[in-house]
Write an enzyme that holds these catalytic residues in place. Structure first.
Site, PDB file in Angstrom:
ATOM      1  N   TRP A  54       5.862  -7.867  -1.985  1.00  0.00           N
ATOM      2  CA  TRP A  54       5.462  -6.597  -2.462  1.00  0.00           C
ATOM      3  C   TRP A  54       6.403  -6.520  -3.880  1.00  0.00           C
ATOM      4  O   TRP A  54       7.511  -6.394  -3.667  1.00  0.00           O
ATOM      5  CB  TRP A  54       5.950  -5.750  -1.247  1.00  0.00           C
ATOM      6  N   HIS A 114       2.766  33.598  -2.150  1.00  0.00           N
ATOM      7  CA  HIS A 114       3.820  33.375  -3.362  1.00  0.00           C
ATOM      8  C   HIS A 114       3.739  32.455  -4.225  1.00  0.00           C
ATOM      9  O   HIS A 114       4.150  32.204  -4.993  1.00  0.00           O
ATOM     10  CB  HIS A 114       4.954  33.120  -2.511  1.00  0.00           C
ATOM     11  N   LYS A 120       4.714  -1.094   5.060  1.00  0.00           N
ATOM     12  CA  LYS A 120       4.882  -0.498   6.296  1.00  0.00           C
ATOM     13  C   LYS A 120       6.091  -0.063   6.322  1.00  0.00           C
ATOM     14  O   LYS A 120       6.699   0.749   6.822  1.00  0.00           O
ATOM     15  CB  LYS A 120       4.620  -1.337   7.545  1.00  0.00           C
ATOM     16  N   ARG A 144       2.843  -5.188   6.681  1.00  0.00           N
ATOM     17  CA  ARG A 144       4.075  -4.711   6.000  1.00  0.00           C
ATOM     18  C   ARG A 144       3.618  -4.125   4.654  1.00  0.00           C
ATOM     19  O   ARG A 144       4.267  -3.747   3.897  1.00  0.00           O
ATOM     20  CB  ARG A 144       5.082  -5.668   6.001  1.00  0.00           C
ATOM     21  N   GLU A 164      -1.917   9.332   2.010  1.00  0.00           N
ATOM     22  CA  GLU A 164      -1.836   7.604   2.119  1.00  0.00           C
ATOM     23  C   GLU A 164      -2.820   6.977   2.480  1.00  0.00           C
ATOM     24  O   GLU A 164      -3.116   6.080   1.924  1.00  0.00           O
ATOM     25  CB  GLU A 164      -0.548   7.437   3.156  1.00  0.00           C
ATOM     26  N   ASN A 183      13.228 -11.375   0.267  1.00  0.00           N
ATOM     27  CA  ASN A 183      12.947  -9.841   0.423  1.00  0.00           C
ATOM     28  C   ASN A 183      14.215  -9.004  -0.252  1.00  0.00           C
ATOM     29  O   ASN A 183      15.137  -9.346   0.297  1.00  0.00           O
ATOM     30  CB  ASN A 183      12.793  -9.559   1.881  1.00  0.00           C
ATOM     31  N   GLY A 184      14.210  -7.941  -0.767  1.00  0.00           N
ATOM     32  CA  GLY A 184      15.158  -7.140  -1.260  1.00  0.00           C
ATOM     33  C   GLY A 184      15.194  -7.096  -2.954  1.00  0.00           C
ATOM     34  O   GLY A 184      14.148  -7.315  -3.499  1.00  0.00           O
ATOM     35  N   LYS A 201      -0.873  12.032   5.616  1.00  0.00           N
ATOM     36  CA  LYS A 201      -1.715  11.223   6.204  1.00  0.00           C
ATOM     37  C   LYS A 201      -3.150  11.186   5.417  1.00  0.00           C
ATOM     38  O   LYS A 201      -3.376  10.002   5.202  1.00  0.00           O
ATOM     39  CB  LYS A 201      -2.125  11.519   7.709  1.00  0.00           C
ATOM     40  N   CYS A 208       8.324  -7.151   1.647  1.00  0.00           N
ATOM     41  CA  CYS A 208       7.904  -8.483   1.661  1.00  0.00           C
ATOM     42  C   CYS A 208       7.982  -8.978   3.321  1.00  0.00           C
ATOM     43  O   CYS A 208       8.949  -8.533   3.977  1.00  0.00           O
ATOM     44  CB  CYS A 208       8.972  -9.078   1.050  1.00  0.00           C
TER      45      CYS A 208
HETATM   46  O1  M6R Z   1      10.166   2.783   9.586  1.00  0.00           O
HETATM   47  P1  M6R Z   1      10.250   4.350   9.211  1.00  0.00           P
HETATM   48  O2  M6R Z   1      10.023   5.381  10.243  1.00  0.00           O
HETATM   49  O3  M6R Z   1      11.837   4.562   8.584  1.00  0.00           O
HETATM   50  O4  M6R Z   1       9.674   4.784   7.662  1.00  0.00           O
HETATM   51  C1  M6R Z   1       9.561   5.899   7.248  1.00  0.00           C
HETATM   52  C2  M6R Z   1       8.250   5.902   6.222  1.00  0.00           C
HETATM   53  O5  M6R Z   1       8.418   5.196   5.227  1.00  0.00           O
HETATM   54  C3  M6R Z   1       7.148   6.042   7.280  1.00  0.00           C
HETATM   55  O6  M6R Z   1       7.026   7.030   7.921  1.00  0.00           O
HETATM   56  C4  M6R Z   1       5.908   6.313   6.084  1.00  0.00           C
HETATM   57  O7  M6R Z   1       5.877   7.615   5.450  1.00  0.00           O
HETATM   58  C5  M6R Z   1       4.652   6.254   6.995  1.00  0.00           C
HETATM   59  N1  M6R Z   1       3.590   5.428   5.997  1.00  0.00           N
HETATM   60  C6  M6R Z   1       4.050   7.357   7.120  1.00  0.00           C
HETATM   61  O8  M6R Z   1       2.674   7.065   7.827  1.00  0.00           O
END
Ligand code: M6R
Length: 620
Positions: A75, A512, A615, A27, A496, A101-102, A493, A2
């Site tokens: 979100w 294996h 994000k 975000r 996502e 948020n939360g 990558k 959020c």
């Molecule tokens: O802000 P952070 O580095 O703690 O976030 C961790 C993950 O949520 C973040 O790296 C996520 O995996 C990315 N979307 C990957 O591209």
């Protein structure tokens, strides 16, 4: 997750709030809303979907002009993404508007209590209870300055879970009140105006003067009285002031189609900036900012690296270097698992938490667990003023600049480099390596920005390859040694961004089991170590390429310039500059980022804001 924006000042609040929400879009969200306060009346607008839907609604049914307002991008957690679940939520008596948020973990009990008193809920959210409670507690609070803040403190003491809340009340036309527990909130201070934001991007276009709020604090911003911070128990507190070193342009696309493309292109700078000022003239490490004493660093007998997603992959890579340079055992773990398995931690344990955003809840909770067990915690973080560095014993900032695309790119490379700085610094302080050995590695680090630049110059064939892979059902990624976490990162990558099934494997594990999934034409990306690598895994990886090719795989080989051994087995060959083994992930990751971006773009997906993702994941 959020996004939260608040504004009090002379400007039209709606424009400021919408601009803030736009800057927080990255975000991740699924609905949006605003509330404005003017002439003792609250007016709200909220819509499911993108901000454009809300803007359309506002154009069709304009709200009265106001100079105080709040805005939110949601979100969904409790209750699906719909107009009625979107924030702000207004109390049943129409006096209070709240954004959140939360997660309010005890919302069910609180909701039952409100319903028992006759209140009808108009959403399925956990947030709505806060609006009703705040209105009721406000009524019960004695009149006078700071009444809304006092009511907010009272409500917060009843809430369980993590939250950032921002509220406005019709009886206080010049005041916004906000509270935070384990969830992000920063205050921007302009000339006669104040801003609230989930992060500084919300107000970066207006001011770079910011205030950091601590855990369990309430801030009141009042047009005339200014800014007042207290703990939930009413104890006065002094917020930490800092100047944001990102500028508004850094958070804009600057001519690129996607933020991700811009951020990929910024990687040489991100790496250079992360090294800047930390490498001495004689090849020594200058990490004065690491606030742990030499004695504490010498006492360390075990290291955990704890993080999530891409940051976890940076930790996996760091393990190879830190163990090699310091001879201290390193364990790497995803933050969401760490504290639940009761890891063995004590005063001699160093826990390195890595987070781009500094707000990832899983990582924050792991950090707190480590501190409870008396371990030392060092944060590697990209966001100044965020919670994770604030709660850590020491911090090393990555200077990657704002990363807007959900997929992490430049933050990842700078995290690897920052981890390497920490590893080398430990080796230096503990006297494990001779000065000239450290200086040689420092030289390798200094050459990285140029090496990444060279990779970027050769990306056109990778883009063409990406376009040809857009219809793939599955893509596998193989690597050994530091190439293994790079393979994991390549697969993440792709998943996502392009929503294609992908997996990363340790190339040696293939026989294996996983080799069974390879079929005629299955694309397999192989990250090949340098033929000069000390531990001679190069030959083994070349054999692995032959094995998958013999079973019909379409091989995409990433190998350094001059490695001719791979040529006969590569259906597609991507060259990267010669780099020492431990530095290789910084260059081999780049084509994988470009590949995923191109595949996603060809498939017509939103590269910067992939479906279902946020994000910064601020709930557990
Ligand atoms: O802000 P952070 O580095 O703690 O976030 C961790 C993950 O949520 C973040 O790296 C996520 O995996 C990315 N979307 C990957 O591209």
């Amino acid at each position: 997750m959020c996004g939260i924006v608040g504004y009090v000042g002379p400007q039209g609040a709606l424009d400021v709030v919408l601009e803030g929400l736009r800057r927080l879009e990255y975000r991740g969200y699924d609905s949006a809303g605003v509330a404005l306060l003017s002439d003792g009346e609250l007016s709200t607008a909220k819509k499911a979907g993108k901000l454009a839907n809300l803007e359309k609604e506002l154009a069709e049914q304009p709200l009265p002009a106001a100079t105080i307002g709040i805005g939110h991008t949601r979100w969904a957690t409790h209750g699906g993404p719909s107009d009625r679940n979107a924030h702000p939520h207004v109390s049943a008596d129409g006096t209070v508007a709240v954004i959140h948020n939360g997660i309010i973990e005890n919302f069910a009990a609180l909701r039952a209590e409100c319903e028992a008193s006759g209140i009808e809920f108009s959403s399925e959210t956990d947030t709505e209870v806060v609006a009703h409670l705040l209105a009721a507690v406000y009524e019960a609070t004695p009149e006078g300055e700071g009444r809304l803040a006092e009511a907010m403190r009272g409500v917060c003491q009843r809430l369980e879970g993590a939250f950032t809340l921002v509220a406005t009340h019709v009886a206080e036309p010049d005041t916004l009140v906000a509270a935070r527990r384990s969830s992000p909130l920063v205050v921007g201070v302009g000339d006669g105006e104040y801003f609230l934001g989930s992060d500084v991007a919300a107000f970066i276009g207006h001011t770079r003067e910011a205030r950091e709020l601590g855990q369990d604090q309430v801030v009141e911003i009042d047009r005339t009285r200014g800014l007042t911070v207290t703990g939930f128990d009413g104890t006065p507190a002094e917020p930490k002031a800092y100047t944001v070193d990102w500028d508004a342009a850094a958070a804009e696309k600057g001519g690129y189609d996607w933020f991700m493309l811009k951020e990929i292109a910024e990687q040489p700078q991100a790496v250079a900036d992360t090294l800047l000022g930390r490498l001495g003239e004689n090849g020594e490490l200058l990490l004065d900012e690491v606030r742990l004493s030499d004695e504490e660093l010498r006492d360390i007998d075990k290291i955990f690296v704890v993080s999530c997603g891409t940051s976890y992959h940076a930790g996996l890579i760091a393990k190879y270097a830190i163990e090699h340079w310091t001879r201290i055992p390193v364990e790497v773990e995803v933050a969401s698992e760490f504290r639940y398995r009761d890891p063995v931690l004590d005063r001699s344990t160093l826990v390195i938490v890595i987070s781009q955003s500094g707000e990832t809840m899983d990582t924050l909770m792991a950090l707190r667990h480590a501190k409870e067990q008396k371990a030392r915690v060092l944060a590697i973080c990209n966001a100044n003023g965020s919670t994770i560095p604030r709660e850590s014993d020491a911090v090393l900032y990555t200077h990657a600049g704002p990363e807007i695309a959900v997929a992490s790119t430049k933050a990842f490379l700078s995290q690897i480099v920052a981890c390497y700085l920490v590893g080398l610094f430990l080796a230096q302080v503990r006297g494990i390596k001779y000065e000239d050995e450290i200086a040689a590695i420092v030289d390798d680090l200094r050459r990285l920005p140029e090496a990444v630049e060279k990779v970027l110059e050769q990306m056109e064939p990778v883009r063409a390859l990406g376009r040809s892979l857009a219809d793939a059902n599955t893509i596998l990624f193989l690597g050994r040694h530091v190439g293994f976490p790079v393979a994991l990162e390549g697969a993440l990558k792709l998943k996502e961004l392009a929503y294609i099934h992908a997996e990363g494997f340790a190339a040696g594990e293939l026989k294996h089991g996983p080799i069974a999934v390879i079929d005629q034409g299955t694309p397999v990306v192989v990250i090949v170590p340098s033929p000069r690598s000390r531990n001679s895994v190069h030959g083994k990886v070349v054999s692995n390429i032959q094995e998958v090719r013999a079973r019909g795989a379409r091989t995409i080989v990433i190998a350094e310039e001059g490695d001719e051994d791979v040529v006969p087995y590569a259906d597609h060959l991507i060259r990267v500059p010669r780099t020492p083994t431990l530095m290789a992930p910084v260059v081999t990751t780049v084509p994988l980022q470009v590949l995923s971006c191109e595949i996603a773009d060809t498939r017509g997906f939103d590269v910067d804001q992939p479906r279902n993702l946020a994000k910064s994941v601020t709930v557990e």
